[in-house]
Every structure is written in C-alpha cells, then in structure tokens.
Write a protein that holds these residues in place. Sequence first.
Motif, PDB file in Angstrom:
ATOM      1  N   LYS A   1      23.144  80.458  34.534  1.00 56.32           N
ATOM      2  CA  LYS A   1      23.130  79.013  34.219  1.00 56.32           C
ATOM      3  C   LYS A   1      21.754  78.396  34.396  1.00 56.32           C
ATOM      4  N   PHE A   2      20.939  78.939  35.303  1.00 57.61           N
ATOM      5  CA  PHE A   2      19.686  78.276  35.679  1.00 57.61           C
ATOM      6  C   PHE A   2      18.499  78.987  35.057  1.00 57.61           C
ATOM      7  N   ASN A   3      17.599  78.209  34.480  1.00 55.53           N
ATOM      8  CA  ASN A   3      16.387  78.718  33.844  1.00 55.53           C
ATOM      9  C   ASN A   3      15.181  78.268  34.658  1.00 55.53           C
ATOM     10  N   LEU A   4      14.476  79.214  35.284  1.00 56.10           N
ATOM     11  CA  LEU A   4      13.320  78.913  36.132  1.00 56.10           C
ATOM     12  C   LEU A   4      12.043  79.184  35.351  1.00 56.10           C
TER      13      LEU A   4
ATOM     14  N   ASP B   1      22.496  73.000  29.669  1.00 56.08           N
ATOM     15  CA  ASP B   1      21.318  73.725  30.112  1.00 56.08           C
ATOM     16  C   ASP B   1      20.786  73.150  31.417  1.00 56.08           C
ATOM     17  N   CYS B   2      20.398  74.024  32.324  1.00 56.40           N
ATOM     18  CA  CYS B   2      19.859  73.617  33.621  1.00 56.40           C
ATOM     19  C   CYS B   2      18.484  74.260  33.778  1.00 56.40           C
ATOM     20  N   HIS B   3      17.452  73.445  33.874  1.00 56.30           N
ATOM     21  CA  HIS B   3      16.079  73.932  33.934  1.00 56.30           C
ATOM     22  C   HIS B   3      15.429  73.515  35.253  1.00 56.30           C
ATOM     23  N   ILE B   4      14.662  74.448  35.813  1.00 58.32           N
ATOM     24  CA  ILE B   4      13.835  74.163  36.990  1.00 58.32           C
ATOM     25  C   ILE B   4      12.418  74.601  36.638  1.00 58.32           C
TER      26      ILE B   4
END
Length: 568
Positions: free
Chosen positions: A444-447, A483-486
């Motif tokens: 789920k998380f895009n670093l 979308d979840c972006h860090i």
Amino acid sequence: MNTFEKVKIFFFTHRYFIKLLTVYFLTSLLVLCTFIIVFDRLFESISNNYIYKKEKEWAIKTGNSIEVMMGDYSSLLQDLAKNKGIQDFFLQKETDLEARSLIEQTINDYILFNKGFEEIHIIGIDISRRISSGYIPNIYLYRNWGILYNMTKDEQRNNFFFASRYRGINGEYTCLSVATKVFSPEGKLIAYIILDVYTSRITALLNQANPSQGNINLTDQNNYIQYSNSNQFEEGQIYQRPSEQDYNYHFEVPLIQDKFTFNYDIKNSYFKLLNRELGKMSFILLLLSMLISILIASFFSSNLQKPINKLINAMKIVGKGDLNVQLDLRKRNDLHELETEFNLLVRRFKNLNEENLESERLMHQAQISSLQAQIKPHFIYNILATLRGMVYYSSPDDVAELITNLTKLLRNTFDFSNKLKTLEWHLSIVQCYVDIQNKRFSDKFNLIIESDQKSLSCLMLPLLIQPIVENSISHGLEDKIGDCHISIQTWVKEDYLFIKIEDNGTGIDPETVRRINEGDTTFFQNHIGFGNVKKRLAYFYDQECYISLESKVGEGTTVKLKIQYFQN
C-alpha cells in the motif's frame, strides 16, 4: 557626647540614605513639575488642533450627509412626478378609487428610506384632490399654502426646500420638507408632491455619525430652530449662539441651497480650568526644582558615581561570561566594602561555573541516553502491532518472512552503543520498516527517497527519521483509501542537514498542529514519537536545529528537520 556629635554620627551612619533620598525627592519634584507643564501644553495642543479639527470635520461631514439625504429625497420626488398613473389621476375630472389605491401603493414603493421616517403628500393645484401616505391636516395646508403659491409663481425652479413643523400620523414632529411640481404630458402644472421628514430621521442620521457631547441645532433662514438634539425648544424659538465663556467652539455649515444652517457647539470648560490652574506656578516651580536638583546631585555624587560606574562596567563584563574580571582595591572609596565582596563573589562564581560545566556535560549525556531508550520500546510496540496484524491477515510464509525482516531490522536498530551513524544507514532502516508494513498492507505504501551523496554521509542520532515515518503510516496513511505516498528529501546547506518528510495522508487539524509545534507536554504524553525527537534535538544539537510540522486536513502532513552536519 554632646548633641552636635550625636547628630554628626547619625548623618555619617545614614549618609547614603540621606544622599539618595534628597536626590530622589528633588528629582521626583522636577519630574512632577515637568509633567504638569507638558500635559498642559499637550491638552492645549489637542484642544486647539486635534479636537478642533476633528469636530470641524465631523460638523461638515454630518451637514453634508443631511444635504445628501435631502438631495436623495428630491430625486425621489422627481421620479415620482414622472409617474404616469399620478399624472392621469390628477387630469381626471372624477376621482377613480382604484387609481387612487394604485397611487398610494406607488408612494409606498417610492420611499427610499425606512418607513416611519417621512410622509409623502400629493396635492392638486385646486387642493380638492390629494393623496397622502399619512394624512393632510388643515394646519399643514395653511402653513404651506404660501410655499405652493410661490412654486406656482416661480417658473424657473421645480424643487423647493422649506421647513414644515407639524405632528404627523405617528405622533412625531416633522422638521424638513422638499416639494416638486407635477406636470401633464403637455407641460401644464397639475399637482405638487411634498415629502416631510420626521425629526427621528435626522436623529438616526446623527446617531450613525457618533457625535461628541455637543449641542446640535438646525435653523432656517430666519434663524428659527427646526431641529435640536436636546429636544428642549419651543416652536418659533430663535437660535442664540452661546457665549465664548461657556463654549469653546462653534461651527456653522450652510445646507440645502443656504435654506438651512447646521449649528454645532462644543463646551470647553475643562480645558480653560486646566490651563488656568496649572499655569500659575508650574514654570517657576520647574526652574527652582531643576536648579536645586543639579546642585545637590552634583555635590553628593562626586565620591559615589565613579566607583558605581566602575562596578557597573565590571558587572557587564561578568554578564557577558568573562569571570576573570577583578576590581582594583588599592584606592579606597565609599564602595570599598562592596568592591571587595564583588571580587570574592566573582571568584566563587568562576569555581562554581567550572564545576557546573562538568555536571551539565554528564547530565546532558544521561538525558540523551534516557530519551533514546524511551523511543526504542515505542518502536517495539509499533512493530509488534504490525506483526499481530500479519498473523490475522497473512499466510504463514509471509509471517515467517516478516519475522526474518524484523530480526534484521531490530539487529540494526537497537545498537546501544549510541554511536552516530550515517544518514544512508538510517534511510536503509526506514526502507526496511516500510517493506515490513507493505507485507501487512499489500504494498500500500510507496516510499520515495531523494538524497545527494554529501547528505548521505552525514552522521546523526539514531531514530530521528523512523518515528516520523511510523507516525505517517499509523496516523495518516493506514486508514486512507487509495495511493499512499511517503517522500523523504535531504540536502546540505551551510553546515546543516535538512530533512523533509511528506505524506499524502488524512492530515492533522490546526489546533493539534499548534499544540505539537508549541511543545504541549500533555499532548506528548500519549504521542511519544514526535515529542521524543524534539527533545533529543534540543539536548544534542545547537539552538539553530529544529523540527517543525505542517499539515492540512485531507491533504497530508510535512515534517521538517534541521540538524548539524557531522562527518567522519
């Protein structure tokens, strides 16, 4: 011991007190007299300039507002006079009740201001046919018949302003009136329209202007009072300008083609009394007090001021941090005992400062270790929560893989040597943590990490970035759909490393952001991560370093860090 010797000993024993008391008393007297004169001149200047100018501007502005109001009424009547229904009504030989009703409605529609402030009368040239928003008493016709007669004779003007005082339909008196002519399509005079303004309309206009405490009188060309804000005048009373001994200012503003005059009077008894009482002795008393203060202060301070100045300069040096200063005690003076104690005190401060520096260094190191130990259990709690979720939602192989990655993460994270490690090493730990979270939440998380080589080599405290990323996931992105972006950006500028961590999570409300940035201790009791990082920055780095938070609900959160750049 005789009386003279006793008095001499008393004055010697209390010499400092007597000197300072004398100077203080004379200085106070001087200051008091100075203030009396300054305030006298200030009040006079305010009275003659500011207040006069302000009240004059108010009088002109208010008078103009009355003239504008009457001009609006005049325009209203001109429009009303062009109404075809009114023209047809007064051209008819027989009274049409339906037409009369329509004209009365037209009158109500044409009123520009609030109802109850004016009355409108339409009177035919033969007076037998008339329409009114209220009623037309006979006395009104008698008083204004001369006006209507003059309007008939004057072919040059169509609008007339005059005073008409009578009690209207609502029980109030009228004061100002405006009249206009009504012509037929062929140009024949067929009627007059008169609008009478109640005194309450003028009062409302003055209240909007917020006047000072003064008397307002509206007079006609014959100087008869038609309106007064005091409401204490009789019909036919002539306005008399107050004498100068009772009033300070009088303003006259001509209005409405010089038909009326706006009179505004302000009392000035306070300023006259103040000027008369304060001006009698202030100047002589001021000169005398100044002379005595200069002579006595110069005499008593000759042996006191120099050592005081020397002591003050030494104290300023000590205040800047130099504890090596010592006063020269070879020349004795009135402050010799104080100078001796000052030197002893500075030496004691120097010894205590050296001891405190060592104690502070040890305590500082212990505080950093304590805060760092506090963040590690916090990290374990978050990891165990992730593992617990994996047990419920993932296969045994995924859980086994997660435990393997977790073992690697813990082995690298919990290094109790407290040694500084590079930013590159810390970012690898963050990447490992995000990979573990993606196992639980199905990628789920895009670093995204953007760092140059210089910033990657910077040495920094452990667990500065990872708690912020944990907060982004657990508080901002975990419950978000989509979308979840860090994003982590780092750069070096002027011997400082800057770190910017952004997410597109749910965001934080402004009140919580304010509490976090201001260091609210009650908030950090339940939110360890951010507060712990903030404290460790304060203990380890200089005052230029900081951590700040920005967030908007529904858009995301940004955390910025500034730390010193250390390198092997």
